[in-house]
Design an enzyme around this catalytic site. Structure first.
Site, PDB file in Angstrom:
ATOM      1  N   SER A 194      54.023  33.913  17.094  1.00 22.25           N
ATOM      2  CA  SER A 194      53.076  33.569  16.033  1.00 22.25           C
ATOM      3  C   SER A 194      51.630  33.638  16.512  1.00 22.25           C
ATOM      4  CB  SER A 194      53.350  32.156  15.519  1.00 22.25           C
ATOM      5  OG  SER A 194      54.714  31.978  15.256  1.00 22.25           O
TER       6      SER A 194
HETATM    7  N1  SAH Z   1      58.152  30.039  17.649  1.00 16.22           N
HETATM    8  C1  SAH Z   1      58.212  31.403  18.151  1.00 16.22           C
HETATM    9  C2  SAH Z   1      58.005  32.448  17.086  1.00 16.22           C
HETATM   10  C3  SAH Z   1      59.147  32.512  16.193  1.00 16.22           C
HETATM   11  S1  SAH Z   1      59.440  33.972  15.293  1.00 16.22           S
HETATM   12  C4  SAH Z   1      57.256  31.605  19.300  1.00 16.22           C
HETATM   13  O1  SAH Z   1      56.551  30.664  19.697  1.00 16.22           O
HETATM   14  O2  SAH Z   1      57.233  32.702  19.846  1.00 16.22           O
HETATM   15  C5  SAH Z   1      60.779  33.311  14.340  1.00 16.22           C
HETATM   16  C6  SAH Z   1      62.064  33.165  15.098  1.00 16.22           C
HETATM   17  O3  SAH Z   1      62.987  32.520  14.228  1.00 16.22           O
HETATM   18  C7  SAH Z   1      62.694  34.499  15.480  1.00 16.22           C
HETATM   19  O4  SAH Z   1      62.884  34.585  16.854  1.00 16.22           O
HETATM   20  C8  SAH Z   1      64.020  34.492  14.722  1.00 16.22           C
HETATM   21  O5  SAH Z   1      65.091  35.088  15.445  1.00 16.22           O
HETATM   22  C9  SAH Z   1      64.258  33.020  14.527  1.00 16.22           C
HETATM   23  N2  SAH Z   1      65.192  32.704  13.448  1.00 16.22           N
HETATM   24  C10 SAH Z   1      65.277  33.231  12.216  1.00 16.22           C
HETATM   25  N3  SAH Z   1      66.285  32.651  11.535  1.00 16.22           N
HETATM   26  C11 SAH Z   1      66.838  31.728  12.351  1.00 16.22           C
HETATM   27  C12 SAH Z   1      67.920  30.815  12.228  1.00 16.22           C
HETATM   28  N4  SAH Z   1      68.652  30.712  11.114  1.00 16.22           N
HETATM   29  N5  SAH Z   1      68.222  30.028  13.276  1.00 16.22           N
HETATM   30  C13 SAH Z   1      67.516  30.096  14.427  1.00 16.22           C
HETATM   31  N6  SAH Z   1      66.478  30.944  14.611  1.00 16.22           N
HETATM   32  C14 SAH Z   1      66.151  31.755  13.583  1.00 16.22           C
END
Ligand code: SAH
Length: 220
Positions: free
Chosen positions: A68
């Site tokens: 992000s």
């Molecule tokens: N917080 C992260 C950025 C997240 S991007 C950072 O600091 O880099 C969003 C993430 O949510 C992705 O890696 C995606 O795989 C995950 N995601 C999406 N749906 C999900 C679910 N149902 N359970 C767990 N993770 C999920």
């Protein structure tokens, strides 16, 4: 000034500009700024994008996901109002950057992602940083983490259409959850949910854009 990412003077200047950008975009909480100063975003971004780690923009990571935008990480962390005795759940480990920041502020952080590969890579970085209070696991976070619940704070870094019921249930009374809601191809809003004695209070913070919360595990 050179543009080489390893030049130490240039790096110091980039980091200073990074913190300045955070402040100018509303990240004013001193504890959050200190945590973000400590956790080097450069460790969480790989390959050709590493040179842009200190710019205030989201960047691609493995498995088609994104790390992000730093100012959004800062604003979400600030809205979460984490205390040193809190247990926090993060849904969406991604690169591990947000979890590493939460680990500076909370007693204990659980972070889950649906991609095994992202969890493994994040665990490597947590180990390298000596962060012993973060546990990363592969799981579908839309069900929360029933074995470790309830949580003082929950942060979701992928967008759902509505706050998932299990996450609301796993929030302690007095607890706070921050998450983006809305369809993945439409305007999403960052909301702050506070669990009171009688029910939930919802506050809309700002417009955002996140990858969608997807059910089930990834295949990598
Ligand atoms: N917080 C992260 C950025 C997240 S991007 C950072 O600091 O880099 C969003 C993430 O949510 C992705 O890696 C995606 O795989 C995950 N995601 C999406 N749906 C999900 C679910 N149902 N359970 C767990 N993770 C999920």
């Amino acid at each position: 000034m050179t543009d080489h990412p390893d030049d130490p003077e240039d790096l110091a200047e980039r980091k200073m500009r990074f913190l300045f950008a955070l402040r100018s975009r509303g990240v004013t909480d001193a504890r959050v700024l200190t945590a973000m100063e400590k956790v080097d975003r450069g460790l969480f971004v790989r390959g050709i994008f590493a040179a842009r780690a200190y710019e205030d923009m989201p960047l691609p990571i493995a498995c088609g996901q994104t790390i992000s935008q730093p100012s959004v990480v800062g604003l979400m962390t600030q809205a979460l109002n984490v205390g040193p005795r809190d247990t926090v759940l993060e849904v969406g480990t991604g690169s591990g950057y947000q979890a590493a920041i939460l680990a500076q502020l909370a007693r204990r952080v659980y972070t889950v992602d649906r991609w095994r590969r992202l969890v493994r890579e994040a665990q490597d970085i947590f180990r390298q940083l000596g962060l012993v209070n973060v546990t990363a696991m592969t799981a579908d976070g839309s069900h929360g983490l029933p074995d470790q619940a309830p949580f003082d704070r929950i942060i979701v870094t992928a967008a759902a259409e509505d706050p998932p019921g299990p996450l609301l249930q796993q929030l302690k009374p007095g607890g706070i959850m921050v998450l983006p809601v809305g369809q993945s191809d439409a305007v999403q809003h960052l909301i702050k949910v506070t669990r009171g004695e009688k029910g939930f209070d919802y506050e809309e913070l700002r417009q955002v854009r996140f990858v969608p919360l997807v059910e089930g595990l990834g295949n990598e």
